[in-house]
Design a protein around this motif. Sequence first.
Motif, short mmCIF file in Angstrom:
data_model
loop_
_atom_site.label_atom_id
_atom_site.label_comp_id
_atom_site.label_asym_id
_atom_site.label_seq_id
_atom_site.Cartn_x
_atom_site.Cartn_y
_atom_site.Cartn_z
N PHE A 150 8.74 -2.19 6.76
CA PHE A 150 8.65 -1.18 6.19
C PHE A 150 9.70 -0.57 5.21
CE2 PHE A 150 7.81 0.89 10.42
CZ PHE A 150 6.37 0.44 10.50
N ILE A 191 2.60 -0.61 17.45
CA ILE A 191 2.02 -0.63 16.11
C ILE A 191 0.89 -0.36 15.52
CG2 ILE A 191 1.83 -2.36 14.10
CD1 ILE A 191 4.61 -3.62 14.81
N TRP A 209 6.77 4.25 4.88
CA TRP A 209 6.10 3.24 5.94
C TRP A 209 5.43 2.28 4.77
CZ3 TRP A 209 8.83 4.94 9.48
CH2 TRP A 209 8.75 6.34 9.81
N GLU A 264 -13.56 19.14 12.95
CA GLU A 264 -12.09 19.81 13.09
C GLU A 264 -12.34 20.93 11.82
OE1 GLU A 264 -7.68 18.32 13.94
OE2 GLU A 264 -9.01 16.93 12.91
N THR A 309 -3.89 6.58 13.11
CA THR A 309 -3.68 6.47 14.77
C THR A 309 -4.82 6.39 15.50
OG1 THR A 309 -3.55 9.06 15.01
CG2 THR A 309 -1.53 7.72 14.31
N GLU A 346 -5.58 8.65 17.85
CA GLU A 346 -6.17 9.87 17.96
C GLU A 346 -6.97 10.35 16.83
OE1 GLU A 346 -2.83 9.47 18.15
OE2 GLU A 346 -2.81 9.66 20.27
N ILE A 403 -0.66 2.79 15.73
CA ILE A 403 -0.31 4.10 14.53
C ILE A 403 -0.75 3.31 13.16
CG2 ILE A 403 1.57 5.04 13.41
CD1 ILE A 403 3.30 4.36 16.11
N ALA A 404 -0.60 2.27 12.83
CA ALA A 404 -0.87 1.92 11.59
C ALA A 404 -2.34 1.87 11.45
CB ALA A 404 -0.46 0.34 11.47
N GLY A 449 0.42 11.66 6.41
CA GLY A 449 0.29 10.48 7.09
C GLY A 449 -1.31 10.62 7.51
N SER A 450 -1.58 10.89 8.71
CA SER A 450 -3.04 11.03 9.06
C SER A 450 -3.91 12.12 8.20
CB SER A 450 -2.84 11.96 10.61
OG SER A 450 -2.33 10.99 11.59
N GLN A 478 0.95 -1.23 0.18
CA GLN A 478 0.03 -0.03 -0.10
C GLN A 478 0.71 1.33 -0.09
OE1 GLN A 478 -1.78 0.49 3.63
NE2 GLN A 478 -3.47 1.91 2.67
N ASN A 496 -10.99 11.11 16.73
CA ASN A 496 -11.50 12.16 15.90
C ASN A 496 -12.93 11.61 15.40
OD1 ASN A 496 -9.79 14.10 16.86
ND2 ASN A 496 -8.44 14.31 14.92
N SER A 550 4.56 -1.15 4.08
CA SER A 550 4.85 -2.65 4.37
C SER A 550 4.90 -3.31 3.28
CB SER A 550 3.81 -3.17 5.36
OG SER A 550 3.69 -1.97 6.25
N PHE A 565 0.36 4.82 0.09
CA PHE A 565 -0.33 5.78 0.69
C PHE A 565 0.71 6.96 1.45
CE2 PHE A 565 -4.98 4.16 0.57
CZ PHE A 565 -4.85 3.57 -0.50
N SER A 566 1.07 6.62 2.40
CA SER A 566 1.66 7.66 3.39
C SER A 566 2.86 8.22 2.75
CB SER A 566 1.98 6.80 4.79
OG SER A 566 1.21 6.14 5.24
C1 LIG Z 1 3.22 -0.92 11.38
C2 LIG Z 1 2.78 -0.15 10.36
C3 LIG Z 1 2.58 -0.20 9.02
C4 LIG Z 1 2.38 0.57 8.19
N1 LIG Z 1 2.00 0.27 6.82
C5 LIG Z 1 1.94 1.30 5.91
C6 LIG Z 1 1.57 1.01 4.53
O1 LIG Z 1 1.79 -0.07 4.13
N2 LIG Z 1 1.49 1.78 3.66
C7 LIG Z 1 1.21 3.25 4.18
O2 LIG Z 1 0.70 3.90 3.31
N3 LIG Z 1 1.16 3.46 5.47
C8 LIG Z 1 1.41 2.72 6.17
N4 LIG Z 1 1.74 2.88 7.63
C9 LIG Z 1 1.81 4.49 7.95
C10 LIG Z 1 0.40 4.70 8.78
O3 LIG Z 1 -0.79 4.79 8.13
C11 LIG Z 1 0.77 6.21 9.42
O4 LIG Z 1 2.09 6.20 10.10
C12 LIG Z 1 -0.19 6.85 10.09
O5 LIG Z 1 -1.23 7.06 9.35
C13 LIG Z 1 0.33 8.20 10.79
O6 LIG Z 1 0.69 9.05 9.71
P1 LIG Z 1 2.28 9.84 10.49
O7 LIG Z 1 3.11 8.63 10.80
O8 LIG Z 1 2.39 10.62 9.30
O9 LIG Z 1 2.01 10.56 11.69
P2 LIG Z 1 1.35 11.94 12.02
O10 LIG Z 1 0.08 11.97 10.88
O11 LIG Z 1 2.32 12.76 11.33
O12 LIG Z 1 1.04 12.17 13.25
C14 LIG Z 1 1.94 12.37 14.28
C15 LIG Z 1 1.00 12.23 15.62
O13 LIG Z 1 0.10 13.48 15.60
C16 LIG Z 1 -1.33 12.97 15.76
N5 LIG Z 1 -2.14 13.84 14.96
C17 LIG Z 1 -2.15 13.99 13.56
N6 LIG Z 1 -2.98 14.71 13.14
C18 LIG Z 1 -3.83 14.76 14.19
C19 LIG Z 1 -5.29 15.19 14.50
N7 LIG Z 1 -5.96 15.86 13.34
N8 LIG Z 1 -5.95 15.29 15.69
C20 LIG Z 1 -5.27 14.76 16.61
N9 LIG Z 1 -3.99 14.13 16.52
C21 LIG Z 1 -3.45 14.32 15.45
C22 LIG Z 1 -1.14 11.42 15.43
O14 LIG Z 1 -2.26 10.86 16.01
C23 LIG Z 1 0.24 11.19 15.89
O15 LIG Z 1 0.21 10.95 17.14
C24 LIG Z 1 2.20 1.93 8.48
C25 LIG Z 1 2.37 2.38 9.90
C26 LIG Z 1 2.86 1.41 10.75
C27 LIG Z 1 3.03 1.84 12.23
#
Ligand SMILES: Cc1cc2nc3c(=O)[nH]c(=O)nc-3n(C[C@H](O)[C@H](O)[C@H](O)COP(=O)(O)OP(=O)(O)OC[C@H]3O[C@@H](n4cnc5c(N)ncnc54)[C@H](O)[C@@H]3O)c2cc1C
Length: 393
Positions: free
Chosen positions: A208, A353, A156, A378, A360, A362, A356-357, A130-131, A122, A366, A158, A124-125
């Motif tokens: 990852f 894991i 990220w 929001e 998250t 949080e 977050i995956a 990410g979020s 996948q 929401n 996988s 996407f990120s």
């Molecule tokens: C084991 C694992 C496998 C993964 N596999 C894949 C994959 O195969 N393909 C892929 O595309 N992605 C993958 N991911 C990525 C995953 O989807 C992202 O890590 C996740 O969506 C969070 O994005 P970020 O790491 O950029 O954190 P950020 O979005 O930068 O967030 C950082 C922190 O801020 C908080 N935050 C952010 N926005 C808000 C908000 N609006 N309100 C409250 N809190 C907020 C978050 O909760 C977090 O604590 C994987 C992640 C993990 C851990």
Amino acid sequence: MIDIDPSTSLAEVAARARAWIEENLPSGWPVDRARLEADWYVLLGDSGLATPTWPREHGGLGVAADAAALIADELARHDAGRPMTDFPGVALGGPTIIAWGTDEQKERFLRPLATARERWCQLFSEPGAGSDLASLSTRAVQQEDGSWRISGQKVWSSFAHISDFGLLMARTNQDVPKHRGITYFLLDMRLPGVDARPLKQLNGAAEFNEVFLDDVVVPDSARLGPVDEGWRVGITTLMAERSGLSGRPGVGPALTDALARRAREVGAWDDAAQRDRLVEAHVAEKVLQMTTIRAFVELGTREPGAEGSIRKIAHSDLEERVARLGAEIDPFGLVAGTADAAEATHEFLSAKILSIAGGTSEIQRNIIGERVLGLPRETDPHVDKPFRERPRG
Ligand SMILES: Cc1cc2nc3c(=O)[nH]c(=O)nc-3n(C[C@H](O)[C@H](O)[C@H](O)COP(=O)(O)OP(=O)(O)OC[C@H]3O[C@@H](n4cnc5c(N)ncnc54)[C@H](O)[C@@H]3O)c2cc1C
């Protein structure tokens, strides 16, 4: 194909799945898994048990989520299901292609997915998305001949280093608000310009990747769904992901059973305070399993909604709690180097894991706040701005 269809009673689904698995599972499984698994996955795929919710014309059984959960449970009981490396393809790619694919795409991709002939990841990120996934900035530009030229960076991702195809979202229009200018592609990972580099994780694994896309050219037939409407296609993938990560559906051997067994072995069970915590975790796990079963029964064939967020949070909390308890009941085990201890150490270092995956905790909160509790959404002052005019960072 196994004799299970949407009219089969749930009790019969479980009994027939169990009988089929026991009759067909090759002798030597699971010890000799590495040698046997390719043939087993073809057999499993052709039976429909690997993809039970897929429509029958695409090799599934056409059954609802509750029956599929029982089948998943039987496979888990025999340790005979598809491994986590196949999760992005089977659980995310399959349903997305079924919902949005052309006949040619379904014909080309679904059977190899069901029979483990091709692995998917996948994409996407991104480092800056990410979020807030809709902020993604990997770009796809259409050429005169209809093909697309794609450049950007994903992270990220996988299993990308061992994948044949990737589910990719890329920006195709910067002159519209962020959700509206995205297109979804099925990317051949062997194309020139695709570079997947594994990242070493805290738990020692390197599943990852960061994936660099450098002027990768794909035909228009690699596009899934309409141009600039990839966000809607992506939602299908994200809902399938959340549902797939929201808790093991069945009732049966569980995380806390293994923990209690270890507590007995190391003597921690005799400590009333630790026993209390183990029992609390066990109850939490049972509640999650029951809630999951109820959600699956109520869902039927509907797509999962915000209730998936509730289960995902509960599941993440449980994983963390079990990992912490494992470390507490057997602190020396973590450094002792036995097979059990190695697993406990891996669990402990992997505890975060799931929170977050797949979005998250949080973000799940929401979603619950907005869609279940009806709290105000929001605010985003730039929501109607074209993507190119949005402030970055
Ligand atoms: C084991 C694992 C496998 C993964 N596999 C894949 C994959 O195969 N393909 C892929 O595309 N992605 C993958 N991911 C990525 C995953 O989807 C992202 O890590 C996740 O969506 C969070 O994005 P970020 O790491 O950029 O954190 P950020 O979005 O930068 O967030 C950082 C922190 O801020 C908080 N935050 C952010 N926005 C808000 C908000 N609006 N309100 C409250 N809190 C907020 C978050 O909760 C977090 O604590 C994987 C992640 C993990 C851990």
